[in-house]
Design an enzyme around this catalytic site. Structure first.
Site, PDB file in Angstrom:
ATOM      1  N   GLN A 253      29.726  22.422  47.515  1.00 38.97           N
ATOM      2  CA  GLN A 253      29.990  22.394  46.074  1.00 38.97           C
ATOM      3  C   GLN A 253      31.134  21.437  45.734  1.00 38.97           C
ATOM      4  OE1 GLN A 253      30.153  26.458  44.605  1.00 38.97           O
ATOM      5  NE2 GLN A 253      27.998  26.794  45.094  1.00 38.97           N
TER       6      GLN A 253
ATOM      7  N   HIS B 197      45.488  35.778  46.868  1.00 39.55           N
ATOM      8  CA  HIS B 197      44.726  36.887  46.269  1.00 39.55           C
ATOM      9  C   HIS B 197      44.222  37.793  47.397  1.00 39.55           C
ATOM     10  CE1 HIS B 197      41.918  39.270  43.992  1.00 39.55           C
ATOM     11  NE2 HIS B 197      40.939  38.856  44.756  1.00 39.55           N
TER      12      HIS B 197
ATOM     13  N   THR C 146      36.751  31.829  41.704  1.00 41.37           N
ATOM     14  CA  THR C 146      36.895  33.285  41.673  1.00 41.37           C
ATOM     15  C   THR C 146      36.343  33.914  42.953  1.00 41.37           C
ATOM     16  OG1 THR C 146      36.790  33.352  39.257  1.00 41.37           O
ATOM     17  CG2 THR C 146      36.160  35.379  40.398  1.00 41.37           C
TER      18      THR C 146
ATOM     19  N   GLN D  24      27.107  40.202  39.537  1.00 38.70           N
ATOM     20  CA  GLN D  24      27.790  41.188  38.690  1.00 38.70           C
ATOM     21  C   GLN D  24      28.780  40.552  37.718  1.00 38.70           C
ATOM     22  OE1 GLN D  24      29.554  45.007  39.778  1.00 38.70           O
ATOM     23  NE2 GLN D  24      30.342  43.743  41.454  1.00 38.70           N
ATOM     24  N   ILE D  25      29.647  39.697  38.259  1.00 38.89           N
ATOM     25  CA  ILE D  25      30.660  39.075  37.395  1.00 38.89           C
ATOM     26  C   ILE D  25      29.967  38.178  36.370  1.00 38.89           C
ATOM     27  CG2 ILE D  25      32.609  37.460  37.336  1.00 38.89           C
ATOM     28  CD1 ILE D  25      33.478  38.573  40.063  1.00 38.89           C
TER      29      ILE D  25
ATOM     30  N   ASP E 232      44.924  39.927  39.193  1.00 34.52           N
ATOM     31  CA  ASP E 232      46.096  40.615  39.750  1.00 34.52           C
ATOM     32  C   ASP E 232      47.227  40.645  38.712  1.00 34.52           C
ATOM     33  OD1 ASP E 232      44.898  40.727  42.493  1.00 34.52           O
ATOM     34  OD2 ASP E 232      45.037  38.563  42.268  1.00 34.52           O
TER      35      ASP E 232
ATOM     36  N   ASN F  33      35.605  35.036  46.581  1.00 34.90           N
ATOM     37  CA  ASN F  33      36.568  35.256  47.681  1.00 34.90           C
ATOM     38  C   ASN F  33      36.126  34.670  49.016  1.00 34.90           C
ATOM     39  OD1 ASN F  33      38.728  36.578  46.480  1.00 34.90           O
ATOM     40  ND2 ASN F  33      37.528  38.471  46.338  1.00 34.90           N
TER      41      ASN F  33
END
Ligand code: NAX
Length: 325
Positions: free
Chosen positions: A112, A187, A129, A15-16, A159, A131
């Site tokens: 990674q 976060h 990004t 999605q992102i 945020d 989570n």
């Protein structure tokens, strides 16, 4: 210069990714003069969908898009990368607890981190990004011993942007009138937006609102905004997360006149313990950030910041126990 900047993106078929890639290719990340070579990493089953996204990227005829490579091998997709946006992660599924999530994602970020360590360019900058972003960034960092620690950041800019927009709405001012706002900590719902150092014109934001509003409404609303989006949209924030990911990496690469929130390896500033990646107010210039020093924090702020740092220390302990770092 005309040399393309190599930008690696993971989770590119998600999605992102669907919002992020088009904005990068249009010049929002690197500015209107710099061509970009995209190197997109996905899991094997998502490569077909990713091919479709690449067809759409082609169909935009972006003048700055030099090339697009896709694949499921991190060492190939990170090869020579100057910037890496690590978006792909395992979402929390029904019945998964926090430790299951940390363990599933841990495996992604150990691999990674090691791949980046081996093949990325010397000037690589890495922004996580996916989570739990702060701890995933920590895992990647710990598995990349040759890359300087400060090159590993996590995203708290969403945020930050949410906090700014909500304050602007409350005070009926433009977002551009709000300065020096920062998110501290993790976060998650413990993150702390500090209005006692935020300026609105010549005023301190906290002087313009009730303390009860800050504590009982503002902070919880910022912290639970992700959930509110899911409720309304039926899916988690994507375009705003992509926009914040661009904002963070753009400012890191090209600088910013404003104080911005970045999750960075703690150097012990303000009593936030070393060994975690926590959000701080930062200034960025010439490709380097600095944690803003000398801010006065009241007792409430100190308490909230250390409580959020404690969450990060607990996550660190959990991934240590799992043998991920
Ligand atoms: P999606 O599930 O739509 O997309 C994630 C993509 O990552 C999938 O296509 C999946 O195949 C891919 N992926 C999984 N494992 C991978 C691996 N090992 N290598 C490469 N790709 C892999 O999620 P989306 O909505 O795009 O969100 C992505 C991540 O961002 C999630 O972890 C989400 O929780 C996190 N978020 C973080 C935010 C932040 O402010 N830090 C806010 C938005 C978002 O919730």
């Amino acid at each position: 210069s005309n040399t393309p900047v190599k930008v690696a993106v993971t989770g590119a078929a998600g999605q992102i990714g669907y919002s992020l890639l088009f904005r990068i290719a249009s010049g929002a990340l690197l500015g209107p003069e710099t061509p970009v070579a995209l190197q997109l990493l996905e899991v094997t089953p998502a490569l077909k969908a990713l091919e479709g996204v690449v067809m759409e990227l082609d169909d935009c005829a972006f003048p700055l898009l030099h090339s697009v490579e896709i694949g499921d091998d991190a060492e190939k997709m990170f090869d020579g990368a100057n910037a890496a946006l690590l978006v792909g992660a395992m979402p929390r599924k029904e019945g998964m607890d926090r430790s299951d999530l940390l363990s599933a994602n841990g495996k992604i970020f150990t691999g990674q981190g090691a791949a980046l360590n081996k093949v990325a360019a010397d000037d690589i900058k890495i922004l996580v990004t996916g989570n739990p972003a702060n701890t995933n960034a920590l895992i990647a960092k710990e598995n990349a011993p040759d890359i300087p620690a400060e090159r590993f950041n996590a995203l708290t800019r969403l945020d930050h942007n949410r906090a700014k927009a909500m304050l602007a709405k409350k005070l009926e001012v433009s977002v551009s009138e709000i300065k020096d706002l920062a998110i501290w900590g993790n976060h998650d719902d413990s993150m702390y937006p500090d209005l006692y150092n935020t300026k609105v014109g010549d005023n301190i934001a906290a002087d313009l609102v009730d303390e009860a509003w800050i504590k009982d409404e503002y902070i919880p609303t910022v912290a639970t905004r992700g959930g509110a989006i899911i409720k309304a949209r039926g899916a988690s924030s994507a375009a705003s997360a992509a926009s914040a990911t661009i904002d963070h990496m753009h400012d890191w690469l090209l600088g910013s006149d404003e104080i911005v929130s970045m999750s960075v390896p703690s150097d012990g500033s303000y009593g936030v313990p070393e060994g975690i990646i926590s959000s701080f107010p930062c200034r960025v210039k010439d490709g380097k950030y600095e944690i803003v020093q000398g801010l006065e924090l009241n007792e409430f702020s100190k308490e909230r910041i250390l409580a959020s740092a404690k969450r990060l220390q607990d996550e660190r302990a959990a991934v240590e126990k799992l043998g991920l770092i």
